[in-house]
Design a protein around this motif. Structure first.
Motif, PDB file in Angstrom:
ATOM      1  N   ASP A  63      10.071   3.439   6.248  1.00 37.09           N
ATOM      2  CA  ASP A  63       8.667   2.768   5.466  1.00 37.09           C
ATOM      3  C   ASP A  63       7.929   3.680   4.755  1.00 37.09           C
ATOM      4  O   ASP A  63       7.928   4.987   4.802  1.00 37.09           O
ATOM      5  CB  ASP A  63       7.539   2.675   6.855  1.00 37.09           C
ATOM      6  CG  ASP A  63       8.053   1.672   7.829  1.00 37.09           C
ATOM      7  OD1 ASP A  63       8.824   0.694   7.487  1.00 37.09           O
ATOM      8  OD2 ASP A  63       7.425   1.426   8.874  1.00 37.09           O
ATOM      9  N   CYS A  64       7.564   3.165   3.556  1.00 37.80           N
ATOM     10  CA  CYS A  64       6.617   3.911   2.718  1.00 37.80           C
ATOM     11  C   CYS A  64       5.135   3.160   2.863  1.00 37.80           C
ATOM     12  O   CYS A  64       5.052   2.047   2.705  1.00 37.80           O
ATOM     13  CB  CYS A  64       7.195   3.638   1.274  1.00 37.80           C
ATOM     14  SG  CYS A  64       8.233   4.726   0.553  1.00 37.80           S
ATOM     15  N   VAL A  65       4.233   3.870   3.320  1.00 41.68           N
ATOM     16  CA  VAL A  65       2.930   3.535   3.798  1.00 41.68           C
ATOM     17  C   VAL A  65       2.136   3.751   2.604  1.00 41.68           C
ATOM     18  O   VAL A  65       1.916   4.985   2.143  1.00 41.68           O
ATOM     19  CB  VAL A  65       2.523   3.890   5.011  1.00 41.68           C
ATOM     20  CG1 VAL A  65       1.252   3.465   5.436  1.00 41.68           C
ATOM     21  CG2 VAL A  65       3.528   3.715   5.984  1.00 41.68           C
ATOM     22  N   ALA A  66       1.304   2.722   1.841  1.00 44.45           N
ATOM     23  CA  ALA A  66       0.485   2.794   0.808  1.00 44.45           C
ATOM     24  C   ALA A  66      -1.191   2.763   1.619  1.00 44.45           C
ATOM     25  O   ALA A  66      -1.327   1.996   2.499  1.00 44.45           O
ATOM     26  CB  ALA A  66       0.718   1.754  -0.175  1.00 44.45           C
ATOM     27  N   LEU A  84      -0.226   1.867  -3.772  1.00 41.50           N
ATOM     28  CA  LEU A  84      -1.542   1.651  -3.308  1.00 41.50           C
ATOM     29  C   LEU A  84      -1.785   0.161  -2.750  1.00 41.50           C
ATOM     30  O   LEU A  84      -0.938  -0.811  -2.933  1.00 41.50           O
ATOM     31  CB  LEU A  84      -2.510   1.120  -4.784  1.00 41.50           C
ATOM     32  CG  LEU A  84      -2.520   2.467  -5.486  1.00 41.50           C
ATOM     33  CD1 LEU A  84      -2.399   2.261  -7.076  1.00 41.50           C
ATOM     34  CD2 LEU A  84      -3.972   3.137  -5.454  1.00 41.50           C
ATOM     35  N   SER A  85      -2.484   0.168  -1.601  1.00 37.92           N
ATOM     36  CA  SER A  85      -2.614  -0.966  -0.774  1.00 37.92           C
ATOM     37  C   SER A  85      -3.622  -1.871  -1.466  1.00 37.92           C
ATOM     38  O   SER A  85      -4.675  -1.454  -1.865  1.00 37.92           O
ATOM     39  CB  SER A  85      -2.956  -0.552   0.717  1.00 37.92           C
ATOM     40  OG  SER A  85      -3.542  -1.565   1.268  1.00 37.92           O
ATOM     41  N   GLY A  90      -9.622  -1.466   4.187  1.00 34.53           N
ATOM     42  CA  GLY A  90      -9.133  -0.124   4.279  1.00 34.53           C
ATOM     43  C   GLY A  90      -7.807  -0.076   4.924  1.00 34.53           C
ATOM     44  O   GLY A  90      -7.087   1.068   5.526  1.00 34.53           O
ATOM     45  N   GLN A  91      -6.777  -1.416   5.095  1.00 30.32           N
ATOM     46  CA  GLN A  91      -5.779  -1.427   5.903  1.00 30.32           C
ATOM     47  C   GLN A  91      -4.571  -1.023   4.797  1.00 30.32           C
ATOM     48  O   GLN A  91      -4.626  -0.867   3.554  1.00 30.32           O
ATOM     49  CB  GLN A  91      -5.494  -2.880   6.104  1.00 30.32           C
ATOM     50  CG  GLN A  91      -6.110  -3.482   7.080  1.00 30.32           C
ATOM     51  CD  GLN A  91      -5.645  -5.113   7.283  1.00 30.32           C
ATOM     52  OE1 GLN A  91      -4.597  -5.363   7.096  1.00 30.32           O
ATOM     53  NE2 GLN A  91      -6.845  -5.940   7.902  1.00 30.32           N
ATOM     54  N   ASN A  92      -3.722  -0.270   5.672  1.00 31.36           N
ATOM     55  CA  ASN A  92      -2.511   0.543   4.658  1.00 31.36           C
ATOM     56  C   ASN A  92      -1.578  -0.989   4.644  1.00 31.36           C
ATOM     57  O   ASN A  92      -1.322  -1.789   5.521  1.00 31.36           O
ATOM     58  CB  ASN A  92      -1.778   1.235   5.743  1.00 31.36           C
ATOM     59  CG  ASN A  92      -2.545   2.694   5.761  1.00 31.36           C
ATOM     60  OD1 ASN A  92      -3.578   2.859   5.035  1.00 31.36           O
ATOM     61  ND2 ASN A  92      -2.235   3.397   6.662  1.00 31.36           N
ATOM     62  N   ALA A  93      -0.641  -0.880   3.440  1.00 30.41           N
ATOM     63  CA  ALA A  93       0.289  -1.531   3.199  1.00 30.41           C
ATOM     64  C   ALA A  93       1.745  -1.046   3.388  1.00 30.41           C
ATOM     65  O   ALA A  93       1.694   0.094   3.187  1.00 30.41           O
ATOM     66  CB  ALA A  93       0.191  -2.175   1.767  1.00 30.41           C
ATOM     67  N   VAL A  94       2.698  -1.802   4.098  1.00 31.22           N
ATOM     68  CA  VAL A  94       3.900  -1.010   4.378  1.00 31.22           C
ATOM     69  C   VAL A  94       5.161  -1.847   3.883  1.00 31.22           C
ATOM     70  O   VAL A  94       5.127  -2.916   4.023  1.00 31.22           O
ATOM     71  CB  VAL A  94       4.277  -0.947   5.728  1.00 31.22           C
ATOM     72  CG1 VAL A  94       5.437  -0.272   6.140  1.00 31.22           C
ATOM     73  CG2 VAL A  94       3.003  -0.190   6.407  1.00 31.22           C
ATOM     74  N   LEU A 131       1.136  -2.169  -4.175  1.00 32.48           N
ATOM     75  CA  LEU A 131       1.411  -1.937  -5.529  1.00 32.48           C
ATOM     76  C   LEU A 131       2.066  -0.455  -5.851  1.00 32.48           C
ATOM     77  O   LEU A 131       1.372   0.646  -5.322  1.00 32.48           O
ATOM     78  CB  LEU A 131      -0.068  -1.814  -6.316  1.00 32.48           C
ATOM     79  CG  LEU A 131       0.093  -1.951  -7.880  1.00 32.48           C
ATOM     80  CD1 LEU A 131       0.603  -3.084  -8.360  1.00 32.48           C
ATOM     81  CD2 LEU A 131      -1.531  -1.700  -8.340  1.00 32.48           C
ATOM     82  N   VAL A 132       3.003  -0.556  -6.631  1.00 26.12           N
ATOM     83  CA  VAL A 132       3.760   0.735  -6.933  1.00 26.12           C
ATOM     84  C   VAL A 132       3.388   0.945  -8.456  1.00 26.12           C
ATOM     85  O   VAL A 132       3.564   0.299  -9.331  1.00 26.12           O
ATOM     86  CB  VAL A 132       5.288   0.496  -6.875  1.00 26.12           C
ATOM     87  CG1 VAL A 132       6.036   1.649  -7.497  1.00 26.12           C
ATOM     88  CG2 VAL A 132       5.780  -0.179  -5.694  1.00 26.12           C
TER      89      VAL A 132
END
Length: 138
Positions: A63-66, A84-85, A90-94, A131-132
Motif C-alpha cells: 500500500d501507498c497511502v496518500a 495526495l488524497s 481528511g480520509q486517506n487514499a490508498v 493524485l500522484v
C-alpha cells in the motif's frame, strides 16, 4: 431459422452492451496534467523520477497511502513523487505502490521535456482518489 436469427441478434446486442460498459480503469481514466506553466525551479529531473518510479514499482502490491496534505512516496536528489488524497473529510487514499508507479509513468510519458526535466500530476492507475505528483523540491 427464426430461432437462429433471434439468437444471433441477442448475442450481438449483448456484445454491444458489454462493450459499452466501462471497466474500473476507464472510469478513473483522466488526462495527465503537465505543469509547464510553473517556474523552471519546480521542474524535476527525469533520471531521478525514473529511479523513484522503479523503486515504487518494485514494492508491488504494498500500500501507498496518500494524505490530504500530501505524502512523499519517494525522493531521489531533488525530485519527489508525492501522493495526495482527494477524499473528503481528511480520509486517506490508498493504492498499491505499483499502481502509483504506473500513474507516475504516464506523467513521464506525457510531460517529459527535451531538456531532461518533468513536472506533472496524474491519478494512480485505476484510482481517481489518489493524485500522484512529480515535482522538484528544495
Amino acid at each position: 431459422m427464426v430461432k437462429l436469427s433471434i439468437s444471433i441478434f441477442s448475442l450481438l446486442a449483448t456484445a454491444a452492451l458489454a462493450a459499452a460498459v466501462p471497466t474500473p480503469n476507464e472510469i478513473f481514466k483522466r488526462d495527465v496534467t503537465c505543469r509547464d506553466d510553473l517556474k523552471a525551479d519546480s521542474l524535476a529531473r527525469v533520471d531521478e523520477a525514473v529511479e523513484c518510479i522503479n523503486y515504487l514499482a518494485s514494492l508491488g502490491g504494498q500500500d501507498c497511502v496518500a494524505t490530504v496534505s500530501g505524502q512523499s512516496f519517494c525522493r531521489r536528489g531533488q525530485t519527489q513523487i508525492t501522493g495526495l488524497s482527494r477524499l473528503g473529510g481528511g480520509q486517506n487514499a490508498v493504492s498499491s505502490c505499483q499502481d502509483v508507479a504506473r500513474g507516475a509513468g504516464q506523467i513521464l510519458d506525457r510531460c517529459t521535456r527535451g531538456d531532461g526535466t518533468v513536472r506533472g500530476a496524474n491519478e494512480a492507475w485505476g484510482n481517481g482518489n489518489l493524485l500522484v505528483d512529480i515535482r522538484r523540491v528544495p
